[in-house]
Design a protein around this motif. Structure first.
Motif, mmCIF file in Angstrom:
data_model
loop_
_atom_site.group_PDB
_atom_site.id
_atom_site.type_symbol
_atom_site.label_atom_id
_atom_site.label_comp_id
_atom_site.label_asym_id
_atom_site.label_seq_id
_atom_site.Cartn_x
_atom_site.Cartn_y
_atom_site.Cartn_z
ATOM 1 N N GLU A 153 0.872 -1.012 0.111
ATOM 2 C CA GLU A 153 -0.128 -0.098 0.025
ATOM 3 C C GLU A 153 1.036 1.264 -0.075
ATOM 4 N N ILE A 154 1.910 1.326 0.674
ATOM 5 C CA ILE A 154 2.866 2.320 0.666
ATOM 6 C C ILE A 154 3.611 2.586 -0.393
ATOM 7 N N MET A 155 4.070 1.509 -1.263
ATOM 8 C CA MET A 155 4.656 1.714 -2.255
ATOM 9 C C MET A 155 3.583 2.275 -3.467
ATOM 10 N N LYS A 156 2.269 1.658 -3.464
ATOM 11 C CA LYS A 156 1.407 2.461 -4.210
ATOM 12 C C LYS A 156 0.922 3.891 -4.004
ATOM 13 N N ALA A 157 1.041 4.250 -2.896
ATOM 14 C CA ALA A 157 0.985 5.619 -2.525
ATOM 15 C C ALA A 157 1.880 6.418 -3.023
ATOM 16 N N ARG A 158 3.425 5.982 -2.693
ATOM 17 C CA ARG A 158 4.472 6.745 -3.012
ATOM 18 C C ARG A 158 4.549 6.873 -4.803
ATOM 19 N N ARG A 159 4.067 5.782 -5.433
ATOM 20 C CA ARG A 159 3.961 5.929 -6.759
ATOM 21 C C ARG A 159 3.257 7.029 -7.509
ATOM 22 N N TYR A 160 2.131 7.155 -6.739
ATOM 23 C CA TYR A 160 1.126 8.387 -7.043
ATOM 24 C C TYR A 160 1.639 9.771 -6.543
ATOM 25 N N LEU A 161 2.472 9.597 -5.663
ATOM 26 C CA LEU A 161 2.982 10.867 -5.128
ATOM 27 C C LEU A 161 4.281 11.149 -6.142
ATOM 28 N N TRP A 162 4.990 10.394 -6.552
ATOM 29 C CA TRP A 162 6.089 10.527 -7.162
ATOM 30 C C TRP A 162 5.531 11.010 -8.711
ATOM 31 N N MET A 163 4.276 10.365 -9.208
ATOM 32 C CA MET A 163 3.739 10.819 -10.391
ATOM 33 C C MET A 163 3.720 12.419 -10.432
ATOM 34 N N GLN A 164 2.974 12.906 -9.210
ATOM 35 C CA GLN A 164 2.706 14.451 -8.989
ATOM 36 C C GLN A 164 3.759 15.203 -8.961
ATOM 37 N N LEU A 165 4.913 14.462 -8.408
ATOM 38 C CA LEU A 165 6.092 15.494 -8.194
ATOM 39 C C LEU A 165 6.665 15.543 -9.283
ATOM 40 N N ALA A 166 6.686 14.335 -10.485
ATOM 41 C CA ALA A 166 7.278 14.616 -11.790
ATOM 42 C C ALA A 166 6.566 15.586 -12.558
ATOM 43 N N LEU A 167 5.472 15.628 -12.524
ATOM 44 C CA LEU A 167 4.629 16.600 -13.267
ATOM 45 C C LEU A 167 4.566 18.027 -12.655
ATOM 46 N N PHE A 168 4.860 18.221 -11.541
ATOM 47 C CA PHE A 168 4.856 19.484 -11.019
ATOM 48 C C PHE A 168 5.729 20.554 -11.725
ATOM 49 N N PRO A 169 7.028 20.180 -12.065
ATOM 50 C CA PRO A 169 7.947 21.398 -12.873
ATOM 51 C C PRO A 169 7.389 22.036 -14.050
ATOM 52 N N LEU A 170 6.354 21.173 -14.883
ATOM 53 C CA LEU A 170 5.473 21.626 -16.012
ATOM 54 C C LEU A 170 5.262 22.832 -15.608
#
Ligand code: HEM
Length: 148
Positions: free
Chosen positions: A115-132
């Motif tokens: 569950e933690i790794m799944k939540a981290r994947r979603y957080l990571w995707m948000q962080l990856a998009l943020f600089p755009l």
């Protein structure tokens, strides 16, 4: 109205940096082995995410409509819409994370590694998009991406 423009610009930057801070702190706090107390803390921090996202939308659209350049400037700007679209995608990616935090808090037990790794994947995707977002913002502010 230059004063309103300045005030909205200051608030916009403040809320945007605060949201980035919340996102980064969630990414740092949500790790394997997180206990029930830390889970409850993350869920409270996440409430701030929702409030800040709403404030950014209110201040952002107020800037687009009432501030210096006016809606006619942004409505024909592809970078403006790319920024709104990216913000919407980031918002959608935050939904499963918020639901997981609420579930973890309600159950009162530590989440599983999966569950933690799944939540981290979603957080990571948000962080990856943020600089755009600031990149699109800078382009739109300078008149790139105009269409008719
Ligand atoms: C977290 C999401 C957002 C980030 C990171 C962000 C970032 C920025 C940045 C860095 C600027 C300054 C651009 C510059 O002057 O070079 C800006 C301006 C602006 N943003 Fe946002 N923004 C976000 C969300 C929004 C939303 C949801 C709206 C809604 C309409 C919006 C509307 C505007 C407007 C109207 C400006 C003024 C641009 C200009 O001077 O012409 N922003 N944003």
């Amino acid at each position: 109205m230059p004063d309103l423009d300045l005030l909205l610009a200051i608030l916009h930057h403040f809320f945007v940096f605060a949201l980035f801070g919340v996102l980064c702190s969630e990414f740092v706090l949500v790790r394997r082995g997180i206990d029930a107390a830390a889970t409850a803390r993350v869920a409270s921090i996440d409430a701030g995410y929702g409030v800040l996202a709403a404030l950014i939308l209110i201040v952002g659209f107020s800037r687009a409509i009432f501030a210096a350049k006016g809606w006619a400037y942004y409505e024909h700007n592809a970078y403006f819409w790319a920024k709104i679209g990216t913000f919407a995608v980031i918002g959608l990616l935050s939904v499963p994370v918020t639901l997981a935090f609420l579930r973890w808090r309600r159950s009162g037990i530590s989440p599983t590694d999966e569950e933690i790794m799944k939540a981290r994947r979603y957080l990571w995707m948000q962080l990856a998009l943020f600089p755009l977002l600031p990149a699109f913002a800078a382009a739109m502010a300078r008149g790139y991406g105009v269409f008719q």
